[in-house]
Design a protein around this motif. Structure first.
Motif, short mmCIF file in Angstrom:
data_model
loop_
_atom_site.label_atom_id
_atom_site.label_comp_id
_atom_site.label_asym_id
_atom_site.label_seq_id
_atom_site.Cartn_x
_atom_site.Cartn_y
_atom_site.Cartn_z
N SER A 45 0.83 -1.20 0.00
CA SER A 45 0.00 0.00 0.00
C SER A 45 0.86 1.25 0.00
O SER A 45 0.51 2.27 -0.58
CB SER A 45 -0.94 0.00 1.20
OG SER A 45 -0.22 0.33 2.36
N LYS A 46 2.01 1.16 0.64
CA LYS A 46 2.86 2.34 0.72
C LYS A 46 3.40 2.73 -0.66
O LYS A 46 3.42 3.91 -1.03
CB LYS A 46 4.03 2.04 1.67
CG LYS A 46 4.66 3.29 2.22
CD LYS A 46 5.76 2.96 3.21
CE LYS A 46 6.78 4.06 3.18
NZ LYS A 46 8.13 3.56 3.07
N ILE A 47 3.76 1.70 -1.42
CA ILE A 47 4.30 1.98 -2.75
C ILE A 47 3.22 2.57 -3.64
O ILE A 47 3.44 3.55 -4.36
CB ILE A 47 4.89 0.69 -3.35
CG1 ILE A 47 6.15 0.32 -2.58
CG2 ILE A 47 5.19 0.87 -4.81
CD1 ILE A 47 6.74 -0.98 -2.97
N ILE A 48 2.02 1.98 -3.57
CA ILE A 48 0.93 2.51 -4.37
C ILE A 48 0.66 3.95 -4.00
O ILE A 48 0.51 4.82 -4.85
CB ILE A 48 -0.35 1.68 -4.15
CG1 ILE A 48 -0.18 0.31 -4.79
CG2 ILE A 48 -1.56 2.39 -4.74
CD1 ILE A 48 -1.41 -0.51 -4.75
N LYS A 49 0.64 4.20 -2.70
CA LYS A 49 0.33 5.55 -2.25
C LYS A 49 1.39 6.52 -2.75
O LYS A 49 1.06 7.62 -3.21
CB LYS A 49 0.27 5.56 -0.72
CG LYS A 49 -0.47 6.76 -0.22
CD LYS A 49 -0.62 6.75 1.27
CE LYS A 49 -0.90 8.16 1.72
NZ LYS A 49 -0.97 8.30 3.14
N GLU A 50 2.63 6.11 -2.68
CA GLU A 50 3.68 7.01 -3.15
C GLU A 50 3.52 7.31 -4.64
O GLU A 50 3.65 8.45 -5.08
CB GLU A 50 5.05 6.40 -2.87
CG GLU A 50 5.53 6.75 -1.48
CD GLU A 50 6.77 5.97 -1.08
OE1 GLU A 50 7.23 5.14 -1.87
OE2 GLU A 50 7.26 6.21 0.03
N GLY A 51 3.19 6.26 -5.40
CA GLY A 51 2.98 6.47 -6.83
C GLY A 51 1.86 7.47 -7.07
O GLY A 51 1.97 8.37 -7.90
N GLU B 160 -7.40 8.46 0.30
CA GLU B 160 -6.13 8.58 1.00
C GLU B 160 -5.06 7.76 0.30
O GLU B 160 -3.89 8.15 0.26
CB GLU B 160 -6.31 8.07 2.43
CG GLU B 160 -5.48 8.81 3.43
CD GLU B 160 -6.05 8.60 4.80
OE1 GLU B 160 -5.70 7.58 5.41
OE2 GLU B 160 -6.86 9.42 5.24
N ILE B 161 -5.47 6.63 -0.25
CA ILE B 161 -4.50 5.82 -0.98
C ILE B 161 -4.51 6.15 -2.46
O ILE B 161 -3.50 6.49 -3.04
CB ILE B 161 -4.79 4.33 -0.76
CG1 ILE B 161 -4.67 4.00 0.72
CG2 ILE B 161 -3.81 3.49 -1.56
CD1 ILE B 161 -5.05 2.61 1.04
N PHE B 162 -5.69 6.08 -3.07
CA PHE B 162 -5.76 6.30 -4.52
C PHE B 162 -6.10 7.75 -4.80
O PHE B 162 -7.15 8.07 -5.31
CB PHE B 162 -6.81 5.38 -5.13
CG PHE B 162 -6.52 3.93 -4.88
CD1 PHE B 162 -5.60 3.27 -5.65
CD2 PHE B 162 -7.15 3.25 -3.87
CE1 PHE B 162 -5.32 1.95 -5.43
CE2 PHE B 162 -6.87 1.93 -3.63
CZ PHE B 162 -5.95 1.28 -4.42
N MET B 163 -5.18 8.63 -4.45
CA MET B 163 -5.53 10.05 -4.51
C MET B 163 -5.45 10.63 -5.91
O MET B 163 -5.77 11.78 -6.11
CB MET B 163 -4.66 10.85 -3.55
CG MET B 163 -3.20 10.59 -3.70
SD MET B 163 -2.30 11.69 -2.64
CE MET B 163 -2.53 10.98 -1.04
N ALA B 164 -5.08 9.83 -6.87
CA ALA B 164 -5.07 10.37 -8.23
C ALA B 164 -6.31 9.93 -9.01
O ALA B 164 -6.37 10.12 -10.21
CB ALA B 164 -3.81 9.92 -8.96
N ASP B 165 -7.28 9.35 -8.34
CA ASP B 165 -8.47 8.85 -9.02
C ASP B 165 -9.48 9.98 -9.15
O ASP B 165 -10.19 10.30 -8.21
CB ASP B 165 -9.06 7.68 -8.22
CG ASP B 165 -10.23 7.06 -8.93
OD1 ASP B 165 -10.78 7.71 -9.83
OD2 ASP B 165 -10.61 5.93 -8.58
#
Lengths: 247, 298
Positions: A45-51, B160-165
Motif C-alpha cells: 500500500s505504501k508503494i501505491i500511495k507514493e505512486g 487517501e491511498i488512490f488520490m489520483a483517481d
C-alpha cells in the motif's frame, strides 16, 4: 578458401535440427515452469500511495496556473512542508532496495525463482551443446558476410581460413537463444514469460527507489512559480463571445 | 478515457449487434475493455451467447470472463436470477476465488441485504485492502442506503491511498454539494481542475460552488471560472453565460457600484444569451429580457 566445405547431411539431421527443436521445447517448458512458480505479489500500500502522490503532485505542477493562488499555496504547503508534507522523505528513512530485499525474504525468493527458471536451463543447454557439438560446423548461410561476423557466427571454431558464412554449432545455439522470441510469441501468445530481454530490463529496473522520485517531485514543486491564468481567460472569453456575436 | 476511434468502433459494433449482424463477442469485449456501462445490452447479448453451448465453448477460457461480465450486468439490471446462475457456474469452476466472492457480495448488495453484503465486503477487504472495486462498491452501498456521511468516510479512506483517481474526487465533490458543504466541494473541484484542466465541466461546477459560497472574492473568482468555461466551450454553454451575468450583478450589488469592474464581458454574455434564445426558443426571449433587466444588464 576456394572450394566450399561440404557439410554432411547427417550434421543437418543430427545437429542443426535437433538443436533448434530442443531450444524451442526448452523455451516452452520454461514458460510453463515459470507460470507454475509465479506468485501473484500483492502490491504494497505504501508503494501505491507514493505512486499516487507523485501523480497528484505532477498534476499540481502541470496545472498549477488553473487554480487560484490561495488554493495553490495551501496544496504546496500540504505537499512540501518539512514536518509532515506528503512529498517529504525524512532523512535516512528512504529504504534502499538492498536492505528491503534482505528484510523481505519473499522478494529474494521471487528473484531467485525468476533467475532459476532462466539460468538453469540455459547453462544446461549450453553445457550440452558444448559437450556434444563443440567444433561442429552446423550450417552455411547462403550469402557472404564480412570478417566482423566471425565472432558471432563461428564461436567455438578458431580457424581464420573458414569462410564467414559457415555457422558453428555453438553460434547456432546462441542464434536460437536470442532469435526464437518471435516464434515463442506465436506459440505461447503475446505476453509470454520467456522474453529474456524484458526480464533483463526488469532486473536492471529493480533498484527503483520511490523516495528519490518523491524528492525530485518536491524540488520541482518548490520552484514552481504560480501565475494564475484565469484573468487572461476572461479576456479570451470576451473575444470568443464577440466572435460568436458577430458571426 | 474513450478515444474517438474507439467510440465510433463501439457505435458501429453496437448497431451491427442490435440489428442481428453478429459480432456480439467483439462488442462485449470492447465494452469490457473500455469499462463502459451498457448493462442492458451486455445482458441481452451476453446471455444469448452463454445460452448457446456451441458459441460458448468456442470462446475457450474467455467464457469465464463473459460469465463475470454478464453477472455484473445482470446485477445492474436487477435480473437477480440470471446473476445467481452465472455466479453459481463460476463458483463451481473457481471454488474459493476472491473474484467470485466479490460477485457474491455484489449479489447480496443487489438483493438489498445490506448488512450481509457489508460483512462480505469487509472480509474481502481484509484479505486485500487495496481492492479498488470493493472500496468503490462500499461507497456506492453506503450511498444507496442513504448513509451519506458513511459514504464520505469510505470515499476519504479510499482517496487517501488512490488520490489520483479523479472519478472518486468528482463523486466526493457531488456528495459535498448535495450536503451543502461547499468549501469541501470547492477543494474537490480544484483537485479535478488540476487533474483535467481542459474539461469545462469542472470549471463550471467550481464556479457554481464559488458563486454559492458568495463573498466578493469568491464571486470574482467564480466569474473568472465562468469565463474560462465560455472560452473552453466556445461560448456555447448557457449556464456559464448566465453565471457571468449573475456574478456581475452580485458583485455590483456588493460593491454598490463603487468598484468599476469590467462589465464588458457580462454585456457580451447577455447579448450571446439573447442571440441563443432568439435562435432556439423565440417565445422565451421576453422572459430572458426581464431576467436580464432585474440584473441591470440591459
Amino acid at each position: 578458401m576456394a572450394e566450399d566445405l561440404v557439410l554432411d547431411t547427417a550434421i543437418r539431421d543430427w545437429v542443426l535440427i535437433p538443436l533448434s527443436v530442443v531450444m524451442v521445447l526448452i523455451g516452452v517448458l520454461r514458460y510453463f515452469v515459470s507460470k507454475l512458480m509465479r506468485t501473484t505479489q500483492l502490491p504494497d500500500s505504501k508503494i501505491i500511495k507514493e505512486g499516487q502522490v507523485i501523480i497528484r503532485a505532477r498534476n499540481l505542477r502541470a496545472a498549477a496556473n488553473f487554480i487560484p493562488s490561495k488554493a495553490f499555496r495551501a496544496r504546496k504547503l500540504y505537499y512540501t512542508n518539512e514536518e509532515n508534507g506528503l512529498l517529504h522523505v525524512p532523512k535516512g528513512q528512504g529504504q534502499n532496495p538492498q536492505a528491503q530485499m534482505l528484510s523481505d525474504p519473499n522478494m529474494a525468493m521471487d528473484m531467485m525463482k525468476k533467475n532459476l527458471s532462466m539460468i538453469i536451463p540455459q547453462t544446461l543447454t549450453f553445457a550440452w551443446v558444448n559437450f556434444f557439438f563443440s567444433g561442429f560446423v552446423a550450417a552455411k548461410i547462403p550469402f557472404p558476410l564480412t570478417q566482423r561476423f566471425r565472432s558471432m557466427l563461428q564461436n567455438g571454431i578458431d580457424l581464420s581460413t573458414v569462410d564467414v558464412s559457415y555457422v558453428s554449432s555453438r553460434s547456432w545455439y546462441f542464434l536460437n537463444l536470442f532469435g526464437l522470441r518471435g516464434l515463442f510469441s506465436l506459440i505461447l501468445g503475446e505476453e509470454n514469460a520467456t522474453d529474456d530481454t524484458q526480464r533483463m530490463m526488469q532486473m536492471s529496473g529493480f533498484g527503483f527507489d520511490p523516495s528519490k522520485s518523491l524528492g525530485a517531485e518536491k524540488d520541482g514543486l518548490d520552484i514552481v512559480q504560480h501565475d494564475w491564468v484565469l484573468p487572461k481567460f476572461e479576456q479570451r472569453a470576451g473575444d470568443v463571445l464577440r466572435k460568436r456575436l458577430s458571426s | 478515457m474513450v478515444s474517438k476511434t474507439e467510440e465510433s468502433q463501439l457505435q458501429q459494433l453496437e448497431n451491427q449487434v442490435e440489428n442481428g449482424g453478429g459480432g456480439a463477442w467483439e462488442y462485449l469485449s470492447l465494452v469490457r475493455k473500455l469499462k463502459l456501462r451498457r448493462s442492458d445490452k451486455v445482458l441481452k447479448h451476453g446471455l444469448a451467447l452463454l445460452n448457446d453451448p456451441k458459441k460458448r465453448s468456442a470462446l475457450g477460457p474467455d467464457e469465464w470472463n463473459l460469465y463475470e461480465q454478464v453477472a455484473t450486468a445482470a446485477l445492474d439490471c436487477q435480473c437477480l436470477e440470471v446473476a445467481k446462475d452465472c455466479i453459481k457456474v463460476l463458483q463451481k469452476k473457481f471454488p474459493g476465488s476472491k473474484r467470485v466472492g466479490r460477485l457474491e457480495a455484489m449479489l447480496l448488495e443487489a438483493k438489498g441485504s445490506w448488512d450481509e453484503a457489508e460483512k462480505a465486503y469487509s472480509s474481502l477487504l481484509e484479505d486485500n485492502a487495496l481492492d479498488q472495486v470493493i472500496s468503490m462498491r462500499r461507497v456506492a452501498m453506503a450511498k444507496a442506503r442513504g448513509d451519506i456521511l458513511g459514504a464520505i468516510d469510505w470515499l476519504n479512506k479510499y482517496l487517501e491511498i488512490f488520490m489520483a483517481d479523479h472519478d472518486a474526487w468528482r463523486e466526493l465533490a457531488e456528495i459535498y454539494v448535495s450536503l451543502q458543504m461547499y468549501k469541501q466541494a470547492a477543494f474537490c473541484y480544484e483537485e479535478l481542475i488540476l487533474s483535467q484542466p481542459m474539461i469545462p465541466l469542472h470549471h463550471l461546477a467550481y464556479a457554481d460552488v464559488l458563486y454559492t459560497i458568495g463573498g466578493l472574492e469568491n464571486l470574482q473568482t467564480a466569474k473568472k471560472y465562468y469565463a474560462s468555461t465560455i472560452e473552453l466551450t466556445g461560448g456555447k454553454n448557457t449556464r456559464a453565460l448566465y453565471g457571468i451575468c449573475l456574478c456581475t450583478s452580485a458583485i455590483a450589488q456588493l460593491t454598490k457600484g463603487k468598484n468599476n469592474e469590467d462589465k464588458e464581458i457580462s454585456t457580451l454574455a447577455a447579448a450571446a444569451l439573447e442571440k441563443d434564445y432568439k435562435q432556439s426558443s423565440p417565445d422565451k426571449v421576453s422572459l430572458l429580457a426581464s431576467t436580464l433587466k432585474t440584473m441591470k444588464l440591459q
